[in-house]
Design an enzyme around this catalytic site. Structure first.
Site, PDB file in Angstrom:
ATOM      1  N   ASP A  83     -33.124  -5.860  34.471  1.00 23.88           N
ATOM      2  CA  ASP A  83     -33.842  -4.829  33.671  1.00 23.88           C
ATOM      3  C   ASP A  83     -34.872  -4.324  34.543  1.00 23.88           C
ATOM      4  O   ASP A  83     -35.661  -4.972  35.053  1.00 23.88           O
ATOM      5  CB  ASP A  83     -34.131  -5.180  32.376  1.00 23.88           C
ATOM      6  CG  ASP A  83     -35.238  -6.493  32.448  1.00 23.88           C
ATOM      7  OD1 ASP A  83     -36.369  -6.418  32.609  1.00 23.88           O
ATOM      8  OD2 ASP A  83     -34.520  -7.745  32.596  1.00 23.88           O
ATOM      9  N   ASP A 172     -36.694  -3.227  22.385  1.00 23.15           N
ATOM     10  CA  ASP A 172     -37.192  -4.237  22.970  1.00 23.15           C
ATOM     11  C   ASP A 172     -38.336  -4.581  22.065  1.00 23.15           C
ATOM     12  O   ASP A 172     -39.573  -3.674  21.813  1.00 23.15           O
ATOM     13  CB  ASP A 172     -37.973  -3.843  24.262  1.00 23.15           C
ATOM     14  CG  ASP A 172     -38.791  -4.839  25.011  1.00 23.15           C
ATOM     15  OD1 ASP A 172     -39.171  -5.990  24.430  1.00 23.15           O
ATOM     16  OD2 ASP A 172     -39.184  -4.845  26.252  1.00 23.15           O
ATOM     17  N   GLU A 174     -41.006  -7.522  20.769  1.00 20.30           N
ATOM     18  CA  GLU A 174     -41.738  -8.753  21.507  1.00 20.30           C
ATOM     19  C   GLU A 174     -43.056  -8.764  21.275  1.00 20.30           C
ATOM     20  O   GLU A 174     -43.682  -7.887  20.501  1.00 20.30           O
ATOM     21  CB  GLU A 174     -41.416  -8.838  23.008  1.00 20.30           C
ATOM     22  CG  GLU A 174     -41.827  -7.753  23.710  1.00 20.30           C
ATOM     23  CD  GLU A 174     -41.726  -7.776  25.084  1.00 20.30           C
ATOM     24  OE1 GLU A 174     -42.527  -9.005  25.779  1.00 20.30           O
ATOM     25  OE2 GLU A 174     -40.767  -7.382  25.851  1.00 20.30           O
TER      26      GLU A 174
END
Length: 284
Positions: A83, A172, A174
């Site tokens: 990534d 994403d 987090e």
């Protein structure tokens, strides 16, 4: 010459002496300012102090957890991937292909105000060498609604096409690399934000977004909510010799980010399946 005159001379410096003292004082002051400026620059440049738009997969881990140990997927990793985001710049995709990397996820957007300047080179470059590729969005739940961010993502690189080479988009979600771990949201509010994003993304693309997270963050910030495991593939981050315990609701992981210090780009990942199964995921 009298003793009084001697005492006067020693107590009161001459005009030349005064100028020397002033020059010395100025020099010391400038030196102190220089040291202070250098210290400030060092403080600003410390790893983890990111500016808006600079976040990447695992950025929050680096800031809040400081994970150093890297994992090793061993022989069970059937498909190797990476990534990337803007901080890698133009990526040497041929080198990655030659090392066995077969899929890539590329950061497209963050919040509702950032689009990666390197998205085109990274997204098209990975595809051009033969990789299966996809895009990801770095969530800022304290910035705007889940729906707004899903629409922004879908409009700027997060779309999907059934060509066998385009993976579903990734959320994403987090540790906040810019501040409080859970972005100031309660567990219930965070779950609702994620639902808002994933529902909107599916309505725009027809695909269920992959969710990238860590078990620790998911437990802390969603209360270990089990409501996404039946619909959204899991991408778990854990820099150790296995993905470890998974968040509630998921019986298995789809992707595992196992290191931040791999060859060429740093972040390396494994797909939990065969190359044929990766193509099946791309095809929906």
């Amino acid at each position: 010459m009298s003793n009084d005159r001697l005492r006067d001379t020693s107590a009161a410096p001459s005009s030349r002496g005064k100028r020397a003292l002033v020059a010395t004082a100025l020099s010391l002051a400038l030196s102190a300012l220089s040291v202070g400026a250098a210290g400030a620059a060092q403080a600003t440049d410390r790893p983890g102090e990111l500016q808006p738009g600079e976040a990447y997969m695992g950025a929050g881990i680096a800031v809040h957890k400081g994970w150093k140990q890297d994992g090793n997927p061993g022989l069970d990793a059937s498909v190797e991937g990476v990534d990337v985001s803007g901080h890698q710049g133009n990526v040497d995709w041929q080198a990655l292909w030659g090392s066995g990397v077969r899929f890539a996820y590329v950061k497209a957007t963050e919040g509702t105000g950032y689009k990666s300047d390197f998205f085109t080179q990274q997204y098209n470059g990975s595809y051009d060498v033969g990789m299966t590729r996809g895009a990801y969005h770095f969530a800022l739940p304290d910035n705007s609604s889940g729906a707004d961010q899903a629409n922004f993502f879908a409009d700027h690189g997060g779309g999907w096409s059934k060509d066998g080479k385009t993976l579903p988009g990734v959320l994403d979600i987090e540790y906040n690399p810019y501040g409080a771990t859970c972005y100031g949201l309660s567990q219930g509010a965070m779950v609702n934000w994620i639902k808002d994003f994933t529902a909107t993304y599916k309505s725009r693309t027809g695909r269920d977004a992959v969710i990238y997270t860590t078990t620790d963050w998911w437990t802390q910030c969603t209360g270990n909510n089990a409501g996404f495991g039946e619909t959204n593939p899991l991408w778990v981050a854990r820099y150790a010799d296995g993905p470890g315990a998974l968040p509630a609701g998921w019986g298995f992981h789809t992707f595992w980010q196992y290191t931040s210090t791999g060859p060429t780009v740093g972040d390396h990942d494994s797909f939990n399946g065969s190359a044929e199964q990766l193509t099946a995921l791309a095809n929906g």
